[in-house]
Design an enzyme around this catalytic site. Structure first.
Site, PDB file in Angstrom:
ATOM      1  N   TRP A 116      41.735  80.806 -32.769  1.00  0.00           N
ATOM      2  CA  TRP A 116      42.274  79.992 -33.858  1.00  0.00           C
ATOM      3  C   TRP A 116      43.770  80.290 -33.990  1.00  0.00           C
ATOM      4  O   TRP A 116      44.151  81.463 -34.022  1.00  0.00           O
ATOM      5  CB  TRP A 116      41.519  80.359 -35.145  1.00  0.00           C
ATOM      6  CG  TRP A 116      41.911  79.613 -36.361  1.00  0.00           C
ATOM      7  CD1 TRP A 116      42.099  78.269 -36.489  1.00  0.00           C
ATOM      8  CD2 TRP A 116      42.151  80.179 -37.666  1.00  0.00           C
ATOM      9  NE1 TRP A 116      42.411  77.966 -37.789  1.00  0.00           N
ATOM     10  CE2 TRP A 116      42.455  79.110 -38.535  1.00  0.00           C
ATOM     11  CE3 TRP A 116      42.112  81.477 -38.183  1.00  0.00           C
ATOM     12  CZ2 TRP A 116      42.736  79.291 -39.879  1.00  0.00           C
ATOM     13  CZ3 TRP A 116      42.388  81.661 -39.517  1.00  0.00           C
ATOM     14  CH2 TRP A 116      42.695  80.587 -40.360  1.00  0.00           C
ATOM     15  N   ALA A 199      33.513  81.506 -40.097  1.00  0.00           N
ATOM     16  CA  ALA A 199      34.016  80.272 -40.730  1.00  0.00           C
ATOM     17  C   ALA A 199      33.052  79.102 -40.569  1.00  0.00           C
ATOM     18  O   ALA A 199      33.273  78.052 -41.167  1.00  0.00           O
ATOM     19  CB  ALA A 199      35.383  79.912 -40.143  1.00  0.00           C
ATOM     20  N   LYS A 232      33.635  74.862 -44.294  1.00  0.00           N
ATOM     21  CA  LYS A 232      32.778  74.014 -43.453  1.00  0.00           C
ATOM     22  C   LYS A 232      31.360  73.972 -43.986  1.00  0.00           C
ATOM     23  O   LYS A 232      30.780  72.897 -44.112  1.00  0.00           O
ATOM     24  CB  LYS A 232      32.745  74.537 -42.014  1.00  0.00           C
ATOM     25  CG  LYS A 232      33.942  74.149 -41.186  1.00  0.00           C
ATOM     26  CD  LYS A 232      35.077  75.069 -41.397  1.00  0.00           C
ATOM     27  CE  LYS A 232      36.333  74.588 -40.702  1.00  0.00           C
ATOM     28  NZ  LYS A 232      37.451  75.470 -40.977  1.00  0.00           N
TER      29      LYS A 232
HETATM   30  N1  PMP Z   1      38.767  80.904 -39.026  1.00  0.00           N
HETATM   31  C1  PMP Z   1      38.574  79.920 -38.154  1.00  0.00           C
HETATM   32  C2  PMP Z   1      38.098  80.263 -36.777  1.00  0.00           C
HETATM   33  C3  PMP Z   1      38.826  78.599 -38.513  1.00  0.00           C
HETATM   34  O1  PMP Z   1      38.621  77.631 -37.608  1.00  0.00           O
HETATM   35  C4  PMP Z   1      39.275  78.323 -39.820  1.00  0.00           C
HETATM   36  C5  PMP Z   1      39.551  76.927 -40.290  1.00  0.00           C
HETATM   37  N2  PMP Z   1      39.993  76.031 -39.390  1.00  0.00           N
HETATM   38  C6  PMP Z   1      39.452  79.376 -40.700  1.00  0.00           C
HETATM   39  C7  PMP Z   1      39.195  80.665 -40.273  1.00  0.00           C
HETATM   40  C8  PMP Z   1      39.985  79.187 -42.101  1.00  0.00           C
HETATM   41  O2  PMP Z   1      39.167  78.537 -42.968  1.00  0.00           O
HETATM   42  P1  PMP Z   1      39.632  78.102 -44.410  1.00  0.00           P
HETATM   43  O3  PMP Z   1      39.967  76.667 -44.353  1.00  0.00           O
HETATM   44  O4  PMP Z   1      38.455  78.379 -45.282  1.00  0.00           O
HETATM   45  O5  PMP Z   1      40.808  78.924 -44.817  1.00  0.00           O
END
Ligand code: PMP
Length: 383
Positions: A116, A199, A232
């Site tokens: 990410w 996540a 999600k």
């Molecule tokens: N970790 C991963 C691997 C993600 O894909 C994401 C969101 N794209 C997050 C953390 C962060 O999630 P949030 O929107 O709840 O901050």
């Protein structure tokens, strides 16, 4: 960001967005889950004030979420889990790193790539040094487990080891059960601290199966950091709802950790936003709403699995690799020129890395996507 901007500026009918990482339903929309709407109605009626929730957030939200994810977790029952509500999974990850950075000597963070895009910059901002290894073998489409184990062996005791708990972003490639067990044993032997990014719980094979690896790590290792996102699993992207869970070696250490995390949170965001956490708490505190939510989550994952199966059997180069992967994402084997051609000639948008969010596909657009990818990947015969 750039992909999103180009997508919005494109006025072609039927354009397909496979870039942004949000779940879309079969009609291509990000919908509000029925359980969430219902909880919001209840909150509207019952909420009497909007005071601060405190730097650690709402303990009832934390408790319900922890029990929904990890019922009967030994360290939780023993008071060895510190729980702190955070603004999304991003906030949980950041707070977990801030806590880790206070250790002396400050640890390194070991990360498999690709990952990410926020993982490395956030760690560096906190002052941690990052070391990378190859997570993904693009030929087999599987995790490069040898590289992962070698990086554990090369690390120093106390270093942090980043793990995607399920649904790896961006590759979808995840460990099998025996590899998870071997990883937990290797981390224990090398005395590393896992930081698990959770996540996408519930988006692959259901909550219990998706959190199983995290559960094992928390049971096996004396210390672990878990960054949980509700974005999600509850469709609460804009509500910034998440939780940091830290497994500490003793009850006293967990208590000290919670206090330190609260004081760090105070200087980062003071108090976390309340609305999303209140929704999650309302759902999880009511068995009827919980079953509405878990059925909706099941429908999401079944839709993802059916799109993935259609892609995996579609015959374009590398398609069959998708079958053993999971979650929202997959990496396509496309050159930058082919990715640009998909965009320019077919109005199909994806990350420049070739990552697609398969939730952007549905019955209305998948055939068009498949014919475009056959052309872009140079297939001459219809497959
Ligand atoms: N970790 C991963 C691997 C993600 O894909 C994401 C969101 N794209 C997050 C953390 C962060 O999630 P949030 O929107 O709840 O901050």
């Amino acid at each position: 960001m750039e992909v999103g901007r180009l997508f919005r500026a494109d006025d072609r009918e039927g354009k397909i967005d496979l870039g942004v990482g949000t779940y879309r339903n079969g009609a291509g929309r990000i919908e509000v889950m029925a359980a969430v709407k219902n909880a919001e109605r209840r909150l509207l009626e019952s909420q009497t004030g909007k005071g601060y929730v405190g730097p650690g957030g709402d303990p009832a939200f934390c408790d319900h979420l922890a029990r929904a994810l990890f019922p009967e977790l030994g360290p939780m029952a023993d008071g060895q889990l510190a729980l702190i509500q955070t603004p999304g999974g991003t906030g949980a990850y950041r707070l977990g790193l801030e806590l880790a950075a206070l250790r002396s000597p400050s640890p390194r963070l070991i990360i498999g790539t690709p990952t990410w895009p926020n993982h490395i910059p956030t760690a560096e901002r906190v002052g941690l040094r990052c070391t990378t290894y190859r997570h993904y073998d693009p030929i087999s489409g599987a995790v490069d487990f040898d590289a992962m184990l070698a990086s554990v062996k090369a690390a120093h005791p106390g270093d942090l080891f980043l793990i995607h708990g399920c649904c790896h972003n961006p590759t979808g490639a995840i460990l099998d059960p025996s590899q998870w067990r071997a990883l937990a044993a290797a981390l224990l032997e090398a005395r590393l601290v896992p930081i698990v990014d959770l996540a996408y719980a519930g988006m692959a094979a259901g909550i219990t199966a998706d959190v199983e690896a995290t559960r094992q790590l928390v049971e096996t290792l004396p210390e672990a950091i878990i960054a949980i996102s509700c974005s999600k699993s509850f469709g609460l992207y804009s509500e910034r709802t998440g939780m940091l869970a830290v497994r500490a070696a003793s009850m006293a250490a967990a208590d000290a950790c919670r206090k330190t995390a609260e004081s760090l949170a105070r200087s980062l965001w003071s108090n976390p936003p309340d609305h999303g956490a209140a929704i999650v708490r309302t759902i999880l505190a009511d068995s009827g709403l919980t079953s509405v939510w878990s059925n909706e989550l099941r429908d999401m994952r079944l839709r993802l699995a059916s799109i993935r199966a259609r892609l995996a059997s579609a015959g374009f180069p590398g398609a069959n690799r998708l079958a053993a992967q999971e979650g929202l994402f997959a990496m396509l084997d496309l050159t930058p020129a082919a990715i640009a051609a998909m965009r320019e000639h077919h109005a199909i948008y994806m990350d420049p890395s070739g990552r697609i969010n398969i939730a952007g596909l549905n019955d209305h657009n998948i055939e068009r996507f498949l014919s475009a990818i056959r052309v872009a990947s140079g297939a001459t015969e219809p497959m």
